[in-house]
Design a protein around this motif. Structure first.
Motif, PDB file in Angstrom:
ATOM      1  N   MET A   1       2.001  -2.239  -4.031  1.00 41.91           N
ATOM      2  CA  MET A   1       1.410  -2.035  -5.334  1.00 41.91           C
ATOM      3  C   MET A   1       0.803  -0.630  -5.397  1.00 41.91           C
ATOM      4  O   MET A   1       0.102  -0.208  -4.484  1.00 41.91           O
ATOM      5  N   LEU A   2       1.079   0.080  -6.470  1.00 41.88           N
ATOM      6  CA  LEU A   2       0.570   1.433  -6.643  1.00 41.88           C
ATOM      7  C   LEU A   2      -0.893   1.408  -7.046  1.00 41.88           C
ATOM      8  O   LEU A   2      -1.323   0.583  -7.845  1.00 41.88           O
ATOM      9  N   LYS A   3      -1.635   2.337  -6.467  1.00 43.01           N
ATOM     10  CA  LYS A   3      -3.051   2.483  -6.776  1.00 43.01           C
ATOM     11  C   LYS A   3      -3.333   3.949  -7.034  1.00 43.01           C
ATOM     12  O   LYS A   3      -2.512   4.814  -6.729  1.00 43.01           O
ATOM     13  N   LYS A   4      -4.503   4.226  -7.584  1.00 48.25           N
ATOM     14  CA  LYS A   4      -4.931   5.606  -7.827  1.00 48.25           C
ATOM     15  C   LYS A   4      -6.371   5.778  -7.377  1.00 48.25           C
ATOM     16  O   LYS A   4      -7.152   4.843  -7.411  1.00 48.25           O
ATOM     17  N   VAL A   5      -6.665   6.984  -6.945  1.00 52.66           N
ATOM     18  CA  VAL A   5      -8.027   7.359  -6.601  1.00 52.66           C
ATOM     19  C   VAL A   5      -8.274   8.736  -7.217  1.00 52.66           C
ATOM     20  O   VAL A   5      -7.339   9.531  -7.356  1.00 52.66           O
ATOM     21  N   THR A   6      -9.509   8.999  -7.613  1.00 52.99           N
ATOM     22  CA  THR A   6      -9.857  10.290  -8.208  1.00 52.99           C
ATOM     23  C   THR A   6     -10.620  11.132  -7.200  1.00 52.99           C
ATOM     24  O   THR A   6     -11.574  10.659  -6.579  1.00 52.99           O
ATOM     25  N   THR A   7     -10.200  12.378  -7.047  1.00 51.20           N
ATOM     26  CA  THR A   7     -10.821  13.294  -6.089  1.00 51.20           C
ATOM     27  C   THR A   7     -12.089  13.906  -6.680  1.00 51.20           C
ATOM     28  O   THR A   7     -12.372  13.747  -7.871  1.00 51.20           O
ATOM     29  N   LYS A   8     -12.831  14.636  -5.849  1.00 51.83           N
ATOM     30  CA  LYS A   8     -14.065  15.282  -6.294  1.00 51.83           C
ATOM     31  C   LYS A   8     -13.819  16.293  -7.414  1.00 51.83           C
ATOM     32  O   LYS A   8     -14.701  16.538  -8.228  1.00 51.83           O
ATOM     33  N   ASP A   9     -12.604  16.887  -7.432  1.00 43.68           N
ATOM     34  CA  ASP A   9     -12.307  17.853  -8.501  1.00 43.68           C
ATOM     35  C   ASP A   9     -11.495  17.201  -9.633  1.00 43.68           C
ATOM     36  O   ASP A   9     -10.769  17.861 -10.356  1.00 43.68           O
ATOM     37  N   SER A  10     -11.650  15.870  -9.779  1.00 45.59           N
ATOM     38  CA  SER A  10     -11.110  15.093 -10.907  1.00 45.59           C
ATOM     39  C   SER A  10      -9.589  15.024 -10.965  1.00 45.59           C
ATOM     40  O   SER A  10      -9.008  14.903 -12.040  1.00 45.59           O
ATOM     41  N   ILE A  11      -8.939  15.070  -9.821  1.00 49.36           N
ATOM     42  CA  ILE A  11      -7.487  14.916  -9.752  1.00 49.36           C
ATOM     43  C   ILE A  11      -7.182  13.460  -9.394  1.00 49.36           C
ATOM     44  O   ILE A  11      -7.762  12.897  -8.472  1.00 49.36           O
ATOM     45  N   GLY A  51       5.191  -4.863  11.535  1.00 47.65           N
ATOM     46  CA  GLY A  51       3.762  -5.141  11.556  1.00 47.65           C
ATOM     47  C   GLY A  51       2.831  -3.973  11.311  1.00 47.65           C
ATOM     48  O   GLY A  51       1.616  -4.112  11.430  1.00 47.65           O
ATOM     49  N   TYR A  52       3.366  -2.818  10.942  1.00 49.24           N
ATOM     50  CA  TYR A  52       2.528  -1.656  10.672  1.00 49.24           C
ATOM     51  C   TYR A  52       2.051  -1.654   9.221  1.00 49.24           C
ATOM     52  O   TYR A  52       2.823  -1.958   8.304  1.00 49.24           O
ATOM     53  N   THR A  53       0.804  -1.303   9.019  1.00 48.79           N
ATOM     54  CA  THR A  53       0.311  -1.013   7.678  1.00 48.79           C
ATOM     55  C   THR A  53       0.825   0.372   7.320  1.00 48.79           C
ATOM     56  O   THR A  53       0.841   1.271   8.160  1.00 48.79           O
ATOM     57  N   THR A  54       1.267   0.553   6.070  1.00 52.34           N
ATOM     58  CA  THR A  54       1.786   1.858   5.662  1.00 52.34           C
ATOM     59  C   THR A  54       1.036   2.371   4.437  1.00 52.34           C
ATOM     60  O   THR A  54       0.605   1.607   3.574  1.00 52.34           O
ATOM     61  N   LEU A  55       0.895   3.684   4.404  1.00 52.17           N
ATOM     62  CA  LEU A  55       0.256   4.368   3.290  1.00 52.17           C
ATOM     63  C   LEU A  55       1.139   5.546   2.919  1.00 52.17           C
ATOM     64  O   LEU A  55       1.453   6.387   3.771  1.00 52.17           O
ATOM     65  N   ALA A  56       1.575   5.592   1.675  1.00 52.49           N
ATOM     66  CA  ALA A  56       2.377   6.706   1.170  1.00 52.49           C
ATOM     67  C   ALA A  56       1.696   7.218  -0.095  1.00 52.49           C
ATOM     68  O   ALA A  56       1.226   6.433  -0.911  1.00 52.49           O
ATOM     69  N   LEU A  57       1.626   8.537  -0.252  1.00 51.11           N
ATOM     70  CA  LEU A  57       0.923   9.077  -1.399  1.00 51.11           C
ATOM     71  C   LEU A  57       1.689  10.197  -2.063  1.00 51.11           C
ATOM     72  O   LEU A  57       2.567  10.806  -1.452  1.00 51.11           O
ATOM     73  N   ASP A  58       1.364  10.427  -3.325  1.00 48.25           N
ATOM     74  CA  ASP A  58       1.846  11.585  -4.068  1.00 48.25           C
ATOM     75  C   ASP A  58       0.771  12.652  -3.981  1.00 48.25           C
ATOM     76  O   ASP A  58      -0.356  12.433  -4.437  1.00 48.25           O
ATOM     77  N   LEU A  59       1.099  13.787  -3.407  1.00 45.87           N
ATOM     78  CA  LEU A  59       0.144  14.888  -3.397  1.00 45.87           C
ATOM     79  C   LEU A  59      -0.091  15.379  -4.822  1.00 45.87           C
ATOM     80  O   LEU A  59       0.708  15.113  -5.725  1.00 45.87           O
ATOM     81  N   ARG A  60      -1.174  16.081  -5.027  1.00 47.88           N
ATOM     82  CA  ARG A  60      -1.464  16.636  -6.359  1.00 47.88           C
ATOM     83  C   ARG A  60      -0.270  17.460  -6.829  1.00 47.88           C
ATOM     84  O   ARG A  60       0.371  18.162  -6.055  1.00 47.88           O
ATOM     85  N   ASP A  82      -7.601  15.734  -0.615  1.00 43.07           N
ATOM     86  CA  ASP A  82      -6.945  14.631  -1.314  1.00 43.07           C
ATOM     87  C   ASP A  82      -6.548  13.533  -0.346  1.00 43.07           C
ATOM     88  O   ASP A  82      -6.773  12.339  -0.597  1.00 43.07           O
ATOM     89  N   ILE A  83      -5.965  13.907   0.770  1.00 39.85           N
ATOM     90  CA  ILE A  83      -5.543  12.932   1.782  1.00 39.85           C
ATOM     91  C   ILE A  83      -6.753  12.212   2.347  1.00 39.85           C
ATOM     92  O   ILE A  83      -6.746  10.980   2.489  1.00 39.85           O
ATOM     93  N   ARG A  84      -7.821  12.945   2.628  1.00 39.15           N
ATOM     94  CA  ARG A  84      -9.060  12.313   3.109  1.00 39.15           C
ATOM     95  C   ARG A  84      -9.608  11.292   2.116  1.00 39.15           C
ATOM     96  O   ARG A  84     -10.057  10.215   2.483  1.00 39.15           O
ATOM     97  N   THR A  85      -9.571  11.657   0.839  1.00 42.06           N
ATOM     98  CA  THR A  85     -10.056  10.758  -0.207  1.00 42.06           C
ATOM     99  C   THR A  85      -9.269   9.458  -0.213  1.00 42.06           C
ATOM    100  O   THR A  85      -9.846   8.373  -0.297  1.00 42.06           O
ATOM    101  N   VAL A  86      -7.953   9.558  -0.119  1.00 35.57           N
ATOM    102  CA  VAL A  86      -7.124   8.355  -0.104  1.00 35.57           C
ATOM    103  C   VAL A  86      -7.410   7.532   1.151  1.00 35.57           C
ATOM    104  O   VAL A  86      -7.539   6.308   1.080  1.00 35.57           O
ATOM    105  N   LEU A  87      -7.570   8.169   2.291  1.00 38.47           N
ATOM    106  CA  LEU A  87      -7.821   7.446   3.537  1.00 38.47           C
ATOM    107  C   LEU A  87      -9.154   6.709   3.501  1.00 38.47           C
ATOM    108  O   LEU A  87      -9.291   5.640   4.096  1.00 38.47           O
ATOM    109  N   GLN A  88     -10.134   7.262   2.820  1.00 41.55           N
ATOM    110  CA  GLN A  88     -11.436   6.603   2.738  1.00 41.55           C
ATOM    111  C   GLN A  88     -11.360   5.384   1.853  1.00 41.55           C
ATOM    112  O   GLN A  88     -12.056   4.438   1.942  1.00 41.55           O
TER     113      GLN A  88
END
Length: 88
Positions: A1-11, A51-60, A82-88
Motif C-alpha cells: 500500500m502506498l503511503k506519503k510522508v511530508t519532509t521538513k521543507d514541505s515535500i 520474509g524480508y520487509t521491503t521499503l521502496a520510495l520515490d525520491l523528490r 528525505d530518506i531519513r524522514t521515510v525511515l523514521q
C-alpha cells in the motif's frame, strides 16, 4: 500500500512499505535518476517471499512525490534527509 510522508521543507515523499515477520532486516530500494519506486518491483516481491520487509520510495521530483521547482531543492543533503524522514 502506498503511503506519503511530508519532509521538513514541505515535500511529499511517496513510499511503499511491506512488513514481514521482523526477524530479517528491512531492505530499502532507492532508484536512480528518472526512476521511481516501481523499479524494484520484482526484487521486492522476491525478498518479501523470503520474509524480508521491503521499503521502496520515490525520491523528490520522481514518481508521484512532490516536484519542487527550485533547483536548490535537488541537492544530495535534501535527498538524504528525505530518506531519513521515510525511515523514521
Amino acid at each position: 500500500m502506498l503511503k506519503k510522508v511530508t519532509t521538513k521543507d514541505s515535500i511529499s515523499i511517496n513510499y511503499e512499505l511491506v512488513k514481514k515477520d521482523g526477524k530479517k532486516p528491512t531492505l530499502v530500494f532507492i532508484h536512480g535518476l528518472g526512476g521511481n519506486y516501481t523499479e524494484f518491483k520484482e526484487q521486492a516481491k522476491s525478498a518479501q517471499k523470503r520474509g524480508y520487509t521491503t521499503l521502496a520510495l520515490d525520491l523528490r521530483g520522481h514518481g508521484i512525490s512532490s516536484i519542487p521547482e527550485e533547483d536548490e531543492k535537488y541537492v544530495l543533503d535534501l535527498f538524504v534527509n528525505d530518506i531519513r524522514t521515510v525511515l523514521q
